[in-house]
Structure formats: structure tokens, C-alpha cells
Write an enzyme that holds these catalytic residues in place. Structure first.
Site, PDB file in Angstrom:
ATOM      1  N   ASP A  11     -20.896   5.740 -38.217  1.00 44.48           N
ATOM      2  CA  ASP A  11     -21.720   4.534 -38.303  1.00 44.48           C
ATOM      3  C   ASP A  11     -22.293   4.398 -39.709  1.00 44.48           C
ATOM      4  O   ASP A  11     -23.258   5.080 -40.069  1.00 44.48           O
ATOM      5  CB  ASP A  11     -22.839   4.603 -37.265  1.00 44.48           C
TER       6      ASP A  11
ATOM      7  N   HIS B  38     -20.616   1.785 -35.740  1.00 46.35           N
ATOM      8  CA  HIS B  38     -21.695   0.981 -35.161  1.00 46.35           C
ATOM      9  C   HIS B  38     -21.203   0.108 -34.016  1.00 46.35           C
ATOM     10  O   HIS B  38     -21.969  -0.217 -33.105  1.00 46.35           O
ATOM     11  CB  HIS B  38     -22.325   0.112 -36.254  1.00 46.35           C
TER      12      HIS B  38
ATOM     13  N   SER C 121     -28.501  -1.017 -31.450  1.00 47.75           N
ATOM     14  CA  SER C 121     -28.835  -1.556 -32.770  1.00 47.75           C
ATOM     15  C   SER C 121     -30.267  -2.098 -32.766  1.00 47.75           C
ATOM     16  O   SER C 121     -31.198  -1.373 -32.408  1.00 47.75           O
ATOM     17  CB  SER C 121     -27.809  -2.627 -33.155  1.00 47.75           C
ATOM     18  N   TRP C 122     -30.487  -3.376 -33.172  1.00 44.34           N
ATOM     19  CA  TRP C 122     -31.837  -3.931 -33.142  1.00 44.34           C
ATOM     20  C   TRP C 122     -32.449  -3.806 -31.750  1.00 44.34           C
ATOM     21  O   TRP C 122     -33.651  -3.589 -31.594  1.00 44.34           O
ATOM     22  CB  TRP C 122     -31.830  -5.399 -33.573  1.00 44.34           C
TER      23      TRP C 122
ATOM     24  N   GLY D 159     -29.192  -7.762 -32.855  1.00 45.40           N
ATOM     25  CA  GLY D 159     -29.332  -8.844 -33.828  1.00 45.40           C
ATOM     26  C   GLY D 159     -30.238  -8.414 -34.989  1.00 45.40           C
ATOM     27  O   GLY D 159     -29.801  -7.699 -35.884  1.00 45.40           O
TER      28      GLY D 159
END
Length: 317
Positions: free
Chosen positions: A269, A297, A115-116, A43
Site C-alpha cells: 500500500d 490500497h 481508508s478514510w 473518500g
């Protein structure tokens, strides 16, 4: 199609009171006596999903999932304008993770995220290296301001028309777009917040639109409450550089010494170019970098295979 492990239901779950009026949703599935693993979702503000459970062999792993403050099933939701975002920072999330570990009576756990989620788990591992057994990351990010700038400014060179629409929503200077969205997400007019959330999600979908395995409307297809929570949290974190000093996670990678790690990153990505994963691999001697040529990604079957292989290997350690 890469086979996932069969769907499993949690054998335990609850709401952890983490203070400041916040309650964090958590669940545990798999084998209660298995190797502990924590899934750290992305997120920021997207929440965990049942799909995350299926990356782990339920016979060998005790899998813990949680929704970070303000999103998913955690309360209060960031979609509610009355929810105070001052008590939702990286430091708060790190404290929540450690409180959850203590609550569940887990000594050490494998960390898995994308990711986050990779930023947050790296920050946790550097803060509590003695509590981490191994790390598996897909889609490496460290949320440097340079990475945020690439996402919300630099990508404009690939999608100038879509970025022009994205940037004109907040009435602000070019360099202040993310902060402009954060202000809009605190506007008392729900229509203003709704428009900002929709345009942010449209830009997020644009960023991954050219990936070979991308899915249309990954963000725009979510419910209004999910979008409001996601964008309010994401713009809040990114406008503050996730409260991390620039390059902090790379500089402190020596704290990860003796923690085996696998970094799996797509060569295609655009959202998080390979450079960050490469830099982390060089700074972390016990990490192995795997570059997946057919992935962006959002991943691919090949990326999932590498992820499952790493998780299965660590189950034996």
C-alpha cells in the site's frame, strides 16, 4: 476470485434530516434481527455502493449503509456550489452517525470501513466506545497531516512527471497544494472546478496505478457530478487535517480497550504505508494486525478473505 455474499436489496431506507439543510441517505439490508453492522465508506466523499452489502452474511447481519454528507444520495450534493461546506466536517459526520444509530434503534454495532472510512469510524469509536461491539478495517488511515503530506507531496518521488502536472493546477506554493485545490473547488467558474476535479482524480489514479490488483480510472471514470463532489469534499477535509489534532486517534486508542478489532493492511500500500496500521496495532491492545503481502490500497482476494473471516467470526460473538 473470492466469493461475495449474494446481492441483496435494502428492506428499509430513507433520508435522515441531520440539520443545516442536510439529509443523509441510509439503507438497511440483511436480517432485521441480525447483528447490527455499520459500513463507513471512504473518500471522503465517495459514497457507499451495493458492493458493500456483500461483505456480510445476510442471514446473520443487519447491515446499515449511509452516504456521508454531500455525496452519494445525500443532499444537497457538494457538486452544487451553493452547498455550504462549513456544515460538513468530521464533527458533523460523527453526530450524523450517532443520530442514525438512535433513529434505527440500534444499541451497539460492528463498524467496518476502509481508508478514510477507517479514520471516521475510529473517531466515532473513540467518542462512543460503548456503542461499538467490534471493528474491522482494511487499509488503515488516521488522516494525520503527515499522511496527507505523503499522499499529495511525498508520492512525487515515485511519479514526478504526474505530480508536476498535479501540483501546477492551483497557483500556489508547494506546501499549499491541497488548500489550493479546495479554493479551486469553490471557484464560481464551473470549468475551473471541472479541471481541478479531473486533475485531482488523475493523481488519485496515479497513486494506485502500480498496485498488483489496481484498476484503471477508478476515479477518473466516475461521472462529473461524482468527481466534483468527491474532490470538493476531499480537498475540504484534507486541507483542514480533518479537524483532528495531529496524532489524536493514535493517542486516544486506549479508549478502544475491550473493543475487539481486526486491522487488515496491504504491505504494498503506497497510498497508506503500513506504518500507520502498525502504530495503531501497538496502541490498541485488543486489535489484531494482519499484513497482506499481495495487496495494496485497493485490496486483493486475500485481503477480502481475511475481511470476511473476521466478519464471520464476529457474527458469532
Amino acid at each position: 476470485m473470492t466469493e461475495l455474499y449474494p446481492p441483496t436489496e435494502p428492506y428499509d431506507n430513507g433520508m435522515l434530516d441531520v440539520g443545516d439543510g442536510n439529509h443523509v441517505y441510509w439503507e438497511v439490508c440483511g436480517n432485521p434481527k441480525g447483528k447490527p453492522a455499520l459500513v463507513v465508506h471512504g473518500g471522503p466523499g465517495l459514497g457507499c455502493s451495493p458492493r458493500h452489502r456483500q461483505d456480510f452474511d445476510p442471514e446473520r447481519y443487519q447491515v446499515v449503509l449511509f452516504d456521508q454528507r454531500g455525496c452519494g444520495r445525500s443532499t444537497p450534493p457538494a457538486s452544487d456550489l451553493e452547498t455550504d461546506m462549513n456544515s460538513n466536517t468530521t464533527e458533523h459526520l460523527l453526530a450524523d452517525m450517532e443520530q442514525l444509530r438512535e433513529h434505527l434503534g440500534i444499541e451497539r454495532w460492528l463498524l467496518s470501513g476502509a481508508s478514510w472510512g477507517s479514520t471516521l469510524l475510529l473517531a466515532y469509536a473513540e467518542r462512543h466506545p460503548d456503542r461499538v461491539s467490534e471493528i474491522v478495517i482494511t487499509g488503515v488511515t488516521t488522516t494525520r497531516r503527515s499522511e496527507i503530506d505523503w499522499l499529495y507531496h511525498g508520492m512525487s518521488r515515485f511519479f514526478p512527471e504526474e505530480w508536476e502536472r498535479f501540483r501546477t493546477v492551483p497557483d500556489t506554493h508547494y506546501s499549499d497544494i491541497v488548500a489550493g485545490y479546495a479554493r479551486l473547488m469553490d471557484d464560481p467558474d464551473q470549468e475551473v472546478r471541472k479541471r481541478a476535479a479531473n486533475e485531482w482524480c488523475a493523481w488519485e489514479d496515479t497513486i494506485i496505478s502500480e498496485e498488483p490488483n489496481g484498476t484503471a480510472n477508478v476515479f477518473a471514470g466516475r461521472s462529473l457530478d461524482e468527481k466534483l463532489s468527491f474532490v470538493r469534499i476531499a480537498s475540504h477535509y484534507f486541507s483542514n487535517g480533518a479537524w483532528l489534532e495531529e496524532g489524536e486517534l493514535l493517542r486516544n486508542a486506549d479508549r478502544l480497550s475491550d473493543i475487539p478489532g481486526v486491522l487488515i493492511h496491504g504491505r504494498l500500500d503506497l497510498a497508506a504505508p503500513l506504518e500507520t496500521a502498525w502504530e495503531l496495532d501497538r496502541a490498541w491492545p485488543d486489535a489484531e494486525l494482519i499484513v497482506v503481502d499481495d495487496s495494496g490500497h485497493t485490496g486483493s482476494d486475500t485481503m477480502t478473505e481475511y475481511k470476511h473471516s473476521a466478519i464471520e467470526r464476529f457474527a458469532r460473538s
